[in-house]
Scaffold this motif. Structure first.
Motif, PDB file in Angstrom:
ATOM      1  N   SER A 146     -24.858 -53.993  30.721  1.00 26.86           N
ATOM      2  CA  SER A 146     -24.989 -53.213  31.941  1.00 26.86           C
ATOM      3  C   SER A 146     -23.874 -52.174  32.018  1.00 26.86           C
ATOM      4  O   SER A 146     -22.766 -52.447  32.475  1.00 26.86           O
ATOM      5  CB  SER A 146     -24.934 -54.116  33.181  1.00 26.86           C
ATOM      6  OG  SER A 146     -24.984 -53.317  34.348  1.00 26.86           O
ATOM      7  N   TYR A 179     -28.517 -55.599  25.421  1.00 27.55           N
ATOM      8  CA  TYR A 179     -28.418 -54.810  26.645  1.00 27.55           C
ATOM      9  C   TYR A 179     -27.146 -55.194  27.371  1.00 27.55           C
ATOM     10  O   TYR A 179     -26.909 -56.356  27.677  1.00 27.55           O
ATOM     11  CB  TYR A 179     -29.626 -55.049  27.553  1.00 27.55           C
ATOM     12  CG  TYR A 179     -29.465 -54.405  28.909  1.00 27.55           C
ATOM     13  CD1 TYR A 179     -29.193 -53.042  29.008  1.00 27.55           C
ATOM     14  CD2 TYR A 179     -29.560 -55.146  30.078  1.00 27.55           C
ATOM     15  CE1 TYR A 179     -29.027 -52.440  30.239  1.00 27.55           C
ATOM     16  CE2 TYR A 179     -29.405 -54.547  31.314  1.00 27.55           C
ATOM     17  CZ  TYR A 179     -29.132 -53.199  31.392  1.00 27.55           C
ATOM     18  OH  TYR A 179     -28.952 -52.600  32.618  1.00 27.55           O
ATOM     19  N   THR A 225     -34.921 -56.069  32.209  1.00 29.26           N
ATOM     20  CA  THR A 225     -33.580 -55.571  31.889  1.00 29.26           C
ATOM     21  C   THR A 225     -33.478 -54.083  32.203  1.00 29.26           C
ATOM     22  O   THR A 225     -33.147 -53.703  33.320  1.00 29.26           O
ATOM     23  CB  THR A 225     -33.259 -55.858  30.404  1.00 29.26           C
ATOM     24  OG1 THR A 225     -34.327 -55.347  29.575  1.00 29.26           O
ATOM     25  CG2 THR A 225     -33.095 -57.349  30.157  1.00 29.26           C
ATOM     26  N   GLU A 246     -35.798 -52.936  35.235  1.00 27.61           N
ATOM     27  CA  GLU A 246     -35.358 -53.485  36.529  1.00 27.61           C
ATOM     28  C   GLU A 246     -34.039 -52.880  36.974  1.00 27.61           C
ATOM     29  O   GLU A 246     -33.827 -52.633  38.172  1.00 27.61           O
ATOM     30  CB  GLU A 246     -35.227 -55.008  36.427  1.00 27.61           C
ATOM     31  CG  GLU A 246     -34.892 -55.674  37.756  1.00 27.61           C
ATOM     32  CD  GLU A 246     -34.942 -57.183  37.678  1.00 27.61           C
ATOM     33  OE1 GLU A 246     -33.954 -57.819  38.080  1.00 27.61           O
ATOM     34  OE2 GLU A 246     -35.965 -57.724  37.208  1.00 27.61           O
ATOM     35  N   ASP A 247     -33.139 -52.612  36.027  1.00 33.45           N
ATOM     36  CA  ASP A 247     -31.835 -52.026  36.358  1.00 33.45           C
ATOM     37  C   ASP A 247     -31.881 -50.509  36.479  1.00 33.45           C
ATOM     38  O   ASP A 247     -30.855 -49.859  36.655  1.00 33.45           O
ATOM     39  CB  ASP A 247     -30.798 -52.419  35.302  1.00 33.45           C
ATOM     40  CG  ASP A 247     -30.395 -53.882  35.410  1.00 33.45           C
ATOM     41  OD1 ASP A 247     -30.855 -54.558  36.351  1.00 33.45           O
ATOM     42  OD2 ASP A 247     -29.622 -54.354  34.554  1.00 33.45           O
ATOM     43  N   GLU A 248     -33.071 -49.942  36.343  1.00 30.41           N
ATOM     44  CA  GLU A 248     -33.301 -48.507  36.506  1.00 30.41           C
ATOM     45  C   GLU A 248     -32.527 -47.667  35.493  1.00 30.41           C
ATOM     46  O   GLU A 248     -32.131 -46.528  35.770  1.00 30.41           O
ATOM     47  CB  GLU A 248     -32.977 -48.061  37.937  1.00 30.41           C
ATOM     48  CG  GLU A 248     -33.849 -48.752  38.978  1.00 30.41           C
ATOM     49  CD  GLU A 248     -33.548 -48.306  40.395  1.00 30.41           C
ATOM     50  OE1 GLU A 248     -32.506 -47.666  40.611  1.00 30.41           O
ATOM     51  OE2 GLU A 248     -34.355 -48.600  41.288  1.00 30.41           O
ATOM     52  N   ARG A 254     -23.779 -49.713  33.933  1.00 35.74           N
ATOM     53  CA  ARG A 254     -23.482 -49.425  35.342  1.00 35.74           C
ATOM     54  C   ARG A 254     -22.415 -50.376  35.870  1.00 35.74           C
ATOM     55  O   ARG A 254     -21.454 -49.952  36.515  1.00 35.74           O
ATOM     56  CB  ARG A 254     -24.753 -49.519  36.180  1.00 35.74           C
ATOM     57  CG  ARG A 254     -24.553 -49.117  37.633  1.00 35.74           C
ATOM     58  CD  ARG A 254     -25.866 -49.071  38.389  1.00 35.74           C
ATOM     59  NE  ARG A 254     -26.829 -48.190  37.750  1.00 35.74           N
ATOM     60  CZ  ARG A 254     -26.804 -46.860  37.867  1.00 35.74           C
ATOM     61  NH1 ARG A 254     -25.872 -46.276  38.590  1.00 35.74           N
ATOM     62  NH2 ARG A 254     -27.725 -46.132  37.261  1.00 35.74           N
ATOM     63  N   THR A 255     -22.562 -51.667  35.576  1.00 35.70           N
ATOM     64  CA  THR A 255     -21.564 -52.633  36.034  1.00 35.70           C
ATOM     65  C   THR A 255     -20.206 -52.333  35.431  1.00 35.70           C
ATOM     66  O   THR A 255     -19.181 -52.319  36.130  1.00 35.70           O
ATOM     67  CB  THR A 255     -21.998 -54.063  35.670  1.00 35.70           C
ATOM     68  OG1 THR A 255     -23.243 -54.347  36.314  1.00 35.70           O
ATOM     69  CG2 THR A 255     -20.963 -55.081  36.116  1.00 35.70           C
TER      70      THR A 255
END
Length: 368
Positions: free
Chosen positions: A284, A282, A341, A344-346, A286-287
């Motif tokens: 991120s 995984y 993961t 929680e991070d949607e 988004r980040t």
């Protein structure tokens, strides 16, 4: 500031390399670059559609973040090359001709695109390499530590095989595209964990990362090695893991070996729930995507302090050294940490993962 060769030793399966980059940094400098207002255009070149992340996450996240950073005045000019390096060169030429203010480039072929990067430089258009490190005079790089991704995958396979693993355990490596520099780093990272501990029966570099090519490679490995003689499969990403699983099923294998992946695609998360796929990596998106948008806008607007705070690492390509960069954290995704993961991070909701087909398997691991 770090200078990255990219080779990092890692003691656990969860890593944070972005701590030195201040994601919320801001500021200006008396020696700042020439500035532009909010009415800017970011060119976004993404490489392919086989991996669903680019259309589903990267593009919409970058588009939204650019709008947020520019009070809805900035825009994103977007093109996807569908794994065609020549098409991407044409798309980049059009962006240069259209005089976009900055280009975020995720290259199909990092070497072949170098001349276009130079053309952008000659036209005074900054180029930020996104997700894959391109050759040529790029201004910055934003991605994940790719060798570390491979280490996570390799170590996960060893943990799955257990304490009795030895060189009699045979695995197959389904690596990524030879034109993608990330694929080489994933492979090197995995081999740093696997060499000397298992036997690598077959290893394939998979053209264009395509699942159907991975399926064909796996079918060849099954025919050569025998379906009962493969303890695990290193698949560099989730799309190819799906192809690997198809090859096993076509060969009549129902008790699948341990199979890795990367990207936490929805199909892969569901396969992890059922046990068909052992793990994914995984990352991120988004980040990564939001940081890329921040870097692009800061570069164009001359916010040098903010730009520097976002690029405190250093990497080198075959053509250029000490490129300002940021490397984002990665996590090994198994059925044990789906809640912590992607949920929680949607990225996904429980309802996305636990459709009727997977409801029973979800309940068995407490996902409801």
């Amino acid at each position: 500031m770090r200078r990255i060769a990219i080779a990092v030793a890692a003691p656990t399966l969860t890593f944070s390399l972005a701590a030195c980059g201040a994601l919320g940094g801001s500021g200006s400098s008396s020696a700042a670059s020439p500035t532009k207002g909010n009415d800017l255009t970011v060119g976004l070149l993404l490489p392919e559609t086989a991996n669903t992340r680019y259309e589903k996450f990267d593009y919409p996240i970058i588009k939204k973040k650019v709008a947020d950073l520019t009070r809805n005045q900035g825009k994103v000019e977007y093109a996807n090359a569908d794994a065609d390096a020549g098409r991407q060169a044409g798309q980049m030429q059009r962006m240069i001709d259209n005089k976009v203010d900055v280009i975020l480039l995720d290259a199909v072929d990092s070497h072949a695109i170098a001349d276009m990067v130079q053309k952008a430089k000659d036209a005074n258009i900054p180029v930020i390499a996104y997700d894959r490190l391109s050759e040529g005079p790029i201004d910055a790089y934003i991605s994940f530590d790719n060798e570390l991704v491979g280490e996570v995958q390799g170590r996960s396979l060893l943990e799955a095989l257990g304490s009795g693993v030895d060189t009699s355990d045979q695995i197959v490596m389904i690596n990524g595209s030879p034109t993608d520099p990330n694929a080489k780093q994933f492979k090197e990272g995995a081999l740093s964990q696997l060499n000397g501990k298992v036997k690598i029966g077959k290893s394939y570099d998979t053209k264009d990362w395509k699942p159907e090519n991975a399926e064909a490679n796996m079918a060849q490995a099954l025919a050569s090695l025998g379906k009962d003689n493969i303890a695990a499969v290193y698949s560099a990403n989730d799309g190819m893991a799906g192809g690997v699983i198809k090859a096993f099923k076509a060969a009549g294998v129902t008790d699948l070996p341990f199979i890795t992946g990367q990207d936490a695609e929805l199909d892969a998360v569901q396969r992890i729930v059922t046990g068909e796929q052992y793990m994914s990596v995984y990352k991120s998106y988004r980040t990564e995507a939001e940081t890329a948008a921040q870097m692009a806008v800061a570069k164009v607007q001359g916010k040098d302090i903010q730009f520097d705070s976002l690029t405190r690492d250093r990497v080198s390509s075959p053509t250029h050294k000490d490129i300002p960069a940021q490397l984002v954290s990665v996590v090994a995704l198994t059925k044990n940490n789906i809640k912590d993961t992607v949920i929680e991070d949607e990225i996904y909701g429980v309802s996305d993962i636990c459709t009727a087909k997977y409801r029973e398997a979800c309940a068995a691991i407490g996902l409801k």
